[in-house]
Write an enzyme that holds these catalytic residues in place. Structure first.
Site, PDB file in Angstrom:
ATOM      1  CE  LYS B  99      45.173  36.922   8.465  1.00  0.00           C
ATOM      2  NZ  LYS B  99      44.321  38.083   8.699  1.00  0.00           N
ATOM      3  N   GLY B 160      36.090  41.904   9.771  1.00  0.00           N
ATOM      4  CA  GLY B 160      35.433  43.156   9.397  1.00  0.00           C
ATOM      5  C   GLY B 160      34.112  43.411  10.091  1.00  0.00           C
ATOM      6  CB  ALA B 186      39.040  38.523  12.400  1.00  0.00           C
ATOM      7  N   GLY B 187      37.558  40.760  14.203  1.00  0.00           N
ATOM      8  CA  GLY B 187      36.405  40.994  15.053  1.00  0.00           C
ATOM      9  C   GLY B 187      36.506  42.241  15.916  1.00  0.00           C
ATOM     10  CG  ASN B 208      42.752  45.934   7.592  1.00  0.00           C
ATOM     11  OD1 ASN B 208      42.617  47.157   7.523  1.00  0.00           O
ATOM     12  ND2 ASN B 208      43.145  45.262   6.550  1.00  0.00           N
ATOM     13  CB  THR B 209      37.597  46.386   9.362  1.00  0.00           C
ATOM     14  OG1 THR B 209      37.935  45.430   8.374  1.00  0.00           O
ATOM     15  CG2 THR B 209      36.409  47.196   8.884  1.00  0.00           C
TER      16      THR B 209
END
Lengths: 67, 258
Positions: B99, B160, B186-187, B208-209
């Site tokens: 990645k 995040g 992301a987001g 992830n977050t």
């Protein structure tokens, strides 16, 4: 002999290979670990035949949590 | 396997990719991975900390028979750093998937697309399977495809942030023009964000977050699994056109008059 390990100055009492350095640093299982010497990856098979020189910069990395 | 996600020459039945950062413990992370049904997880590469007593590795908590590792170049700010990190990851983990991430702005974590393209070109030349994290821009995604990336991963919003898909039109334009998988990276803050990405036609979602920092990450991982599957299914089902006015679902003939 002065070298840098993961960005920190370190003094080696004698000449050694990267393999010996890993043992001294107690990195016992080089599974999941990779080593770079002066910004170039040293394959596992060559750790034992690569001798560290004065002012060499050694990076020892592993995987951590990340996104 | 029906409707697999194809990256390079690998096939995956799950279209959800999980990050492994920010979990309260490695045990919770492992449970979240399990309940998400993911088959790909990302990891970061960092220098060993010799003062740390415990050397328990994250790798020990991931069943590599079931899960493919996708190392990242998170935190790299130049193509040179990203290329070295990729080489170290390949050597340490025995995978050629990467990645690719080259950060251009520390506050937004927006990518430096120029450096990203330079690194992507070199890494594909070195036979890596490159999945670049990029801004939601059609032209940079096309260029990344041209240099041989296996997928493109435009952001939905800053890493995040949990802001969701801020510009669905841009994501749509990228999907419409790409010939490689488009993975929204992301987001994502909650399940509907993941569903929206998949409804737009994304090949997958990376998060992830949104899971790791939820109050109950294991439950949220399960929600995300269903969200991604729902969105994929809805996309494949051909939704109705949006209309301004109502149209009755019950027959208009034979109405009872009083």
């Amino acid at each position: 002999m002065e070298i840098f390990v993961n960005g920190r100055a370190q003094t080696l009492s004698r000449m050694m290979t990267l393999q010996k350095l890993l043992i001294e640093l107690k990195v016992k299982h080089p599974k999941g670990v990779a080593v770079a010497l002066n910004g170039k990856v040293v394959p596992k098979a060559k750790l034992d035949s690569t001798t560290i020189q004065q002012n060499d910069s050694v990076d020892i990395v592993h995987a951590v949590g990340g996104g | 396997m029906s409707d697999p996600l194809i990256i390079g020459d690998r096939k995956f039945s799950s279209r959800l990719i999980l990050g492994t950062g920010k979990y309260r413990s490695l045990e919770i992370m492992a449970k979240a991975i399990e309940s998400s049904g993911t088959q790909i997880v990302t990891v970061a590469m960092r220098r060993l900390n010799f003062s740390q007593k415990s050397r328990k590795s994250i790798i020990d908590h991931i069943d590599r028979k079931k899960i493919t590792l996708l190392p990242n170049t998170a935190g790299c700010h130049t193509a040179k750093e990203a290329i070295l990190t990729s080489e170290l990851a390949r050597e340490a983990l025995g995978t050629d998937m990467i990645k690719l991430e080259v950060i251009g702005d520390d506050r937004t974590l927006y990518p430096d697309n120029q450096a990203l393209l330079e690194a992507a070109r070199e890494l594909t030349r070195r036979r890596f399977v490159v999945l670049p994290y990029t801004s939601d821009d059609l032209v940079i995604c096309r260029k990344l495809e041209e240099v041989g990336c296996a997928a493109v991963m435009p952001l939905g919003a800053p890493i995040g942030s949990g802001l969701g898909i801020r510009n669905p039109i841009n994501i749509q334009l990228i999907i419409n023009s790409a010939n490689i998988p488009v993975i929204v990276d992301a987001g994502v803050g909650t399940a509907s964000d993941a569903t929206q990405a998949m409804e737009l036609g994304a090949a997958g979602v990376l998060m992830n977050t949104g899971i790791a920092r939820a109050e109950d990450p294991v439950k949220m991982a399960s929600a995300m699994k269903m969200a991604v599957e729902s969105g994929r299914l809805a996309h494949a089902s051909g939704r109705i056109p949006v209309k301004l006015y109502g149209s009755a679902s019950s027959p208009v003939e034979g109405l009872i008059k009083a």
